[in-house]
Scaffold this motif. Structure first.
Motif, PDB file in Angstrom:
ATOM      1  N   VAL A   1      -9.240  11.231   6.019  1.00  8.01           N
ATOM      2  CA  VAL A   1      -8.439  10.314   6.831  1.00  8.01           C
ATOM      3  C   VAL A   1      -8.662  10.586   8.318  1.00  8.01           C
ATOM      4  O   VAL A   1      -8.767   9.663   9.121  1.00  8.01           O
ATOM      5  CB  VAL A   1      -6.946  10.455   6.464  1.00  8.01           C
ATOM      6  N   HIS A   2      -8.743  11.859   8.683  1.00  8.04           N
ATOM      7  CA  HIS A   2      -8.904  12.213  10.099  1.00  8.04           C
ATOM      8  C   HIS A   2     -10.240  11.730  10.653  1.00  8.04           C
ATOM      9  O   HIS A   2     -10.334  11.322  11.814  1.00  8.04           O
ATOM     10  CB  HIS A   2      -8.802  13.741  10.259  1.00  8.04           C
ATOM     11  N   GLU A   3     -11.289  11.734   9.825  1.00  7.47           N
ATOM     12  CA  GLU A   3     -12.613  11.348  10.300  1.00  7.47           C
ATOM     13  C   GLU A   3     -12.768   9.832  10.412  1.00  7.47           C
ATOM     14  O   GLU A   3     -13.472   9.346  11.290  1.00  7.47           O
ATOM     15  CB  GLU A   3     -13.683  11.904   9.344  1.00  7.47           C
TER      16      GLU A   3
ATOM     17  N   LEU B   1       2.759   9.337   9.993  1.00 14.26           N
ATOM     18  CA  LEU B   1       1.539   8.529  10.096  1.00 14.26           C
ATOM     19  C   LEU B   1       0.565   9.088  11.127  1.00 14.26           C
ATOM     20  O   LEU B   1      -0.638   9.164  10.878  1.00 14.26           O
ATOM     21  CB  LEU B   1       1.900   7.083  10.453  1.00 14.26           C
ATOM     22  N   TYR B   2       1.076   9.459  12.301  1.00 17.36           N
ATOM     23  CA  TYR B   2       0.196   9.866  13.399  1.00 17.36           C
ATOM     24  C   TYR B   2      -0.097  11.368  13.418  1.00 17.36           C
ATOM     25  O   TYR B   2      -1.126  11.784  13.945  1.00 17.36           O
ATOM     26  CB  TYR B   2       0.821   9.480  14.746  1.00 17.36           C
TER      27      TYR B   2
ATOM     28  N   TYR C   1       0.830  -1.207   0.000  1.00 18.88           N
ATOM     29  CA  TYR C   1       0.000   0.000   0.000  1.00 18.88           C
ATOM     30  C   TYR C   1       0.869   1.264   0.000  1.00 18.88           C
ATOM     31  O   TYR C   1       0.495   2.283  -0.607  1.00 18.88           O
ATOM     32  CB  TYR C   1      -0.925   0.008   1.212  1.00 18.88           C
ATOM     33  N   VAL C   2       2.008   1.219   0.676  1.00 16.93           N
ATOM     34  CA  VAL C   2       2.915   2.372   0.669  1.00 16.93           C
ATOM     35  C   VAL C   2       3.437   2.618  -0.745  1.00 16.93           C
ATOM     36  O   VAL C   2       3.532   3.780  -1.191  1.00 16.93           O
ATOM     37  CB  VAL C   2       4.081   2.152   1.659  1.00 16.93           C
TER      38      VAL C   2
ATOM     39  N   GLY D   1      -5.788   6.042   4.453  1.00 18.95           N
ATOM     40  CA  GLY D   1      -6.505   5.510   5.605  1.00 18.95           C
ATOM     41  C   GLY D   1      -6.216   4.046   5.850  1.00 18.95           C
ATOM     42  O   GLY D   1      -6.076   3.611   7.003  1.00 18.95           O
ATOM     43  N   ARG D   2      -6.104   3.268   4.774  1.00 19.76           N
ATOM     44  CA  ARG D   2      -5.819   1.832   4.936  1.00 19.76           C
ATOM     45  C   ARG D   2      -4.422   1.611   5.500  1.00 19.76           C
ATOM     46  O   ARG D   2      -4.203   0.688   6.294  1.00 19.76           O
ATOM     47  CB  ARG D   2      -5.960   1.118   3.582  1.00 19.76           C
ATOM     48  N   ILE D   3      -3.466   2.450   5.115  1.00 23.50           N
ATOM     49  CA  ILE D   3      -2.114   2.349   5.677  1.00 23.50           C
ATOM     50  C   ILE D   3      -2.157   2.567   7.188  1.00 23.50           C
ATOM     51  O   ILE D   3      -1.522   1.832   7.954  1.00 23.50           O
ATOM     52  CB  ILE D   3      -1.173   3.371   4.986  1.00 23.50           C
ATOM     53  N   LEU D   4      -2.930   3.574   7.634  1.00 24.08           N
ATOM     54  CA  LEU D   4      -3.040   3.837   9.067  1.00 24.08           C
ATOM     55  C   LEU D   4      -3.753   2.695   9.788  1.00 24.08           C
ATOM     56  O   LEU D   4      -3.407   2.348  10.919  1.00 24.08           O
ATOM     57  CB  LEU D   4      -3.788   5.148   9.296  1.00 24.08           C
ATOM     58  N   GLU D   5      -4.745   2.093   9.141  1.00 29.06           N
ATOM     59  CA  GLU D   5      -5.442   0.950   9.747  1.00 29.06           C
ATOM     60  C   GLU D   5      -4.509  -0.241   9.900  1.00 29.06           C
ATOM     61  O   GLU D   5      -4.496  -0.907  10.952  1.00 29.06           O
ATOM     62  CB  GLU D   5      -6.650   0.558   8.891  1.00 29.06           C
TER      63      GLU D   5
END
Length: 807
Positions: free
Chosen positions: A568-570, A557-558, A49-50, A81-85
């Protein structure tokens, strides 16, 4: 790179995303039990994904077609969003913020640099005018308050006239002295040459001997120069030294930047044309097709009236506007299908009534043995169940978003012929399809009002009955009425500054020093190197200290991605607060400024030293927090956890704390306030090597063979980035930079400057490790390592026992 190349890159990226989504849906259905295999699966998806994110961000930044950009932006938000998940899944699985993918990168044939998460350039490009306007306002306020002090380096100091004359005289005498010394040196050299001529005498008259002497000197000089060049070429070939002109910008790169800037201008122009076309095409459709659409809808609804009357004997009830009007009935259906639905609905109602009667009869019978069925579960049984349970991935909020974007791409753009659209401007046919639906919805609302009245007239004329208004359904706005309003009024907080403008609040916060101007620092300026021993150390049960680039990736990321993208924030796992803990000089405050620079965010300084004496008392603190939150340590200890609970996904606010003495504070309040705690270490050898090179070059230094960077990096073990930057600036003065041509830099110059500085000793680093092990995530990590080791030992014992029984 032309538009065609970026289009090709987009198609390739979409194909890669499509195959990756198929693999992920396939893996989600398969049972997963082995923790190692689960992590490898998550890490593989994360890395892929990256790669898609890097390519998609590049495409979105440079492609000029406005409608394509809308779709790419949607997919890009989904990928982010998927990367953060996936990152959140890996953290919960391994109980640590830092992960190492050395073996997976080798399998995928990727370098660690390709794992770096990029910062989308549209974060700043789309808000450039807002950011510039805010900077102008801030600079104006600072100038009016006298807070923008001039740089001391260029400050002019006034002196008396006599002192100025004295300084000029000293400088003039020094200049004359230098000229006199140069003249005397020339006279001395002439006298030396005359003496040599007398000593040599007749020998110099022989031209052949003189030519031989010149040849001898020249050949020696030429061979020496040739040997040095061959040695340098060999070092470049082996990769031990960068090629010549490596740091200089080539003409091709300059031309590429010019083309990119030109493409950005085309992007803006096409976007403006697209926005104008949205309005113009809709108005044209309203004039050309509006009457036909209205007539078609009226005929369709009249046919529904007649068919329902023929089948049921009565006219139907017209749906309310709140329920959707006639769109609820005729959503992609013909009148015949609508009639079939009406008959089916009547049959279902009769069936439901029968089922309800049966349920009521069953419920009236007494239930026996309910208490006997409920059994208490012991903690041991719970632990066994948890061990036996298979791992399941958390539900994703972004897979559907990416799937929608992927399906739109397949239906609309995958095989679309665009030979007619060479400039890549908007497609008018796509706008017509979209606006035709909007126009139909608007006309349908008007038609519904007319047809309601027509239905009422039909009922009066045919049935001679008055229409009874339908009862509002449960849960509608009519039912909620006053109760909902009362509840909202009770929950709504009082606005302490309702009579003031945002500009006045902004000025007050600047004057009080709470709102400060962030330094222009990019995250790429936080120099470091990857940890190449992370996986190896963990295999031998040693927890490695994170590298600087690991920390930089977590900040991206954070901190940066959620603040930069509202979508992404929501939807992504929400990080409301972040703590950066580490020794002094490791760049914690620099990272905070980098977050603001990369996202264009406001920076509020709420440190204990800065808020001391400002807004005193409980009401003052309440007002301060209100001002900060409306515009966008011990004293805040009680209030920050409460404020974090009030923050919603819509509020793009991030609380970042920095500390170099976390072990002096109470751990429990710390962990309540800060959702994520990141340990920022001192730089390791690889990071120091890169850091020394970059900082020296950025401050005007030159890297030669006389300067041993490797030795310098080894000797300065324990020193922080801040100390290295300070030493380089002290050594590389303007005078020293001018002397580099005949006096190259050496490592001893920098080492001498560092003798008065104190490094970060091992004991201090161990204190940070010990403190972090007491944090919630640190405790879980230690527990998972101990429990995991005990489980493996028990499994080995069980296998040995079974083998013994067989014998």
């Amino acid at each position: 790179m032309s538009n065609l190349m970026y289009n090709t890159m987009w198609h390739q990226t979409q194909e890669a995303l499509n195959s990756l989504l198929d693999k992920e849906f396939q893996k989600m259905t398969e049972p997963q039990g082995n923790k190692v295999l689960v992590f490898q699966m998550l890490a593989t998806f994360y890395i892929k994904y990256v790669q898609i994110f890097r390519s998609m961000e590049n495409v979105y930044d440079q492609i000029v077609h406005p409608q394509k950009r809308m779709l790419i932006r949607k997919v890009l938000d989904g990928v982010m969003g998927r990367i953060l998940e996936l990152k959140n899944e890996m953290v919960e699985l391994e109980m640590t913020e830092f992960h190492y993918f050395d073996d997976i990168l080798q399998d995928l044939k990727l370098s660690p640099q390709q794992l770096d998460v990029p910062i989308p350039r549209y974060f700043l490009k789309e808000r450039l005018e807002v950011i510039k306007g805010r900077e102008k306002i801030l600079a104006k306020i600072l100038a009016e308050c006298g807070l923008n002090l001039p740089d001391m380096k260029y400050a002019v100091k006034s002196i008396a006239l006599e002192e100025a004359v004295k300084l000029i005289q000293i400088a003039e005498r020094a200049r004359q002295g230098r000229l006199r010394a140069l003249f005397m040196k020339q006279i001395f050299l002439q006298e030396c040459r005359a003496k040599e001529m007398k000593l040599l005498g007749q020998k110099l008259s022989d031209t052949s001997l003189a030519a031989l002497q010149i040849q001898k000197v020249w050949r020696g000089f030429y061979q020496c120069k040739k040997t040095v060049k061959e040695r340098e070429d060999e070092m470049v070939f082996l990769g031990m030294k960068p090629p010549p002109l490596f740091n200089e910008v080539s003409d091709a790169i300059v031309q590429s930047e010019q083309v990119k800037n030109l493409r950005n201008e085309v992007q803006l122009k096409h976007e403006q044309n697209y926005q104008e076309a949205l309005v113009n095409i809709k108005e044209d459709l309203r004039m050309m097709e509006g009457p036909d659409i209205k007539e078609h809808l009226q005929d369709q609804i009249r046919q529904w009236f007649i068919e329902c009357r023929n089948l049921t004997g009565t006219f139907p009830d017209y749906p309310n506007e709140e329920d959707g009007g006639s769109a609820v009935i005729f959503s992609n259906k013909t009148p015949e299908q609508v009639i079939e639905d009406v008959i089916a609905a009547q049959e279902e109602e009769e069936k439901l009534k029968k089922k309800k009667k049966k349920k009521e009869e069953k419920e009236s019978k007494p239930k026996k043995g309910k208490k006997e069925k409920e059994k208490k579960v012991t903690p041991k049984e719970k632990a066994v169940k948890e061990e036996d349970e298979e791992w399941k991935m958390s539900p994703s909020l972004f897979l559907q978003l990416m799937e929608e974007g992927n399906s739109i791409y397949k239906d609309m753009w995958m095989n679309k012929d665009e030979s007619w659209n060479f400039p890549q401007d908007y497609d008018p046919e796509l706008i017509k399809e979209e606006k035709r639906k909007e126009l139909e919805m608007e006309i349908r609302i008007q038609v519904d009002e007319l047809m309601r009245q027509e239905l009422k007239n039909l009922k009066l004329a045919v049935n001679k009955e008055m229409e009874i208004p339908p009862r509002p359904m449960k849960g509608t706005k009519q039912n909620k009425g006053k109760k909902g309003r009362k509840g909202k009024r009770g929950k709504k907080e009082k606005d302490l500054t309702a009579d003031r403008t945002i500009e006045s609040l902004y000025q007050e916060l600047v004057e009080e020093g709470l709102l400060i101007q962030p330094l222009k620092v990019n995250l790429s300026d936080y120099i470091g190197e990857y940890s190449y021993l992370g996986t190896t150390l963990r295999q031998v049960a040693i927890e490695p200290m994170p590298s600087l680039l690991d920390v930089r990736q977590l900040i991206t990321l954070y901190g940066i991605l959620p603040l930069g993208s509202a979508e992404v924030h929501e939807r992504a796992p929400l990080v409301k607060s972040l703590l950066l803990a580490g020794p002094s000089g490791v760049g914690k405050k620099m990272l905070v400024h980098a977050i603001c620079t990369e996202t264009g965010a406001n920076l509020f300084n709420l440190s204990a030293s800065n808020i001391a004496g400002k807004y005193p008392g409980k009401t003052g603190l309440q007002m301060m927090i209100h001002l900060v939150f409306k515009l966008e340590p011990k004293r805040l200890k009680r209030h920050l956890p409460k404020l974090l609970k009030l923050l919603k996904p819509d509020d793009r606010i991030l609380i970042v704390g920095t500390t170099h003495r976390p072990f002096d504070a109470e751990l429990q309040p710390f962990c309540k306030v800060y959702q994520k705690i990141i340990l920022v270490p001192r730089p390791d050898y690889a990071s120091r090597y890169v850091l020394w090179k970059q900082i020296i070059l950025r401050n005007g230094g030159e890297l030669t063979n006389a300067l041993n960077i490797s030795c310098l990096s080894k000797v300065t073990d324990g020193f922080t980035q801040g100390q290295i930057v300070q030493v380089v600036k002290e050594v590389l003065t303007e005078r020293r930079i001018r002397q580099q041509a005949h006096k190259p830099l050496t490592a001893i110059e920098f080492i001498t400057m560092m003798t008065n500085m104190n490094p970060v000793y091992r004991e201090e680093e161990e204190n940070f490790k010990t403190w972090y092990a007491k944090t919630p995530l640190g405790k879980k990590r230690v527990l998972s390592l101990t429990v995991g080791g005990n489980k493996e030992k028990e499994k080995d014992k069980g296998k040995k026992g079974k083998r013994g029984k067989k014998k």
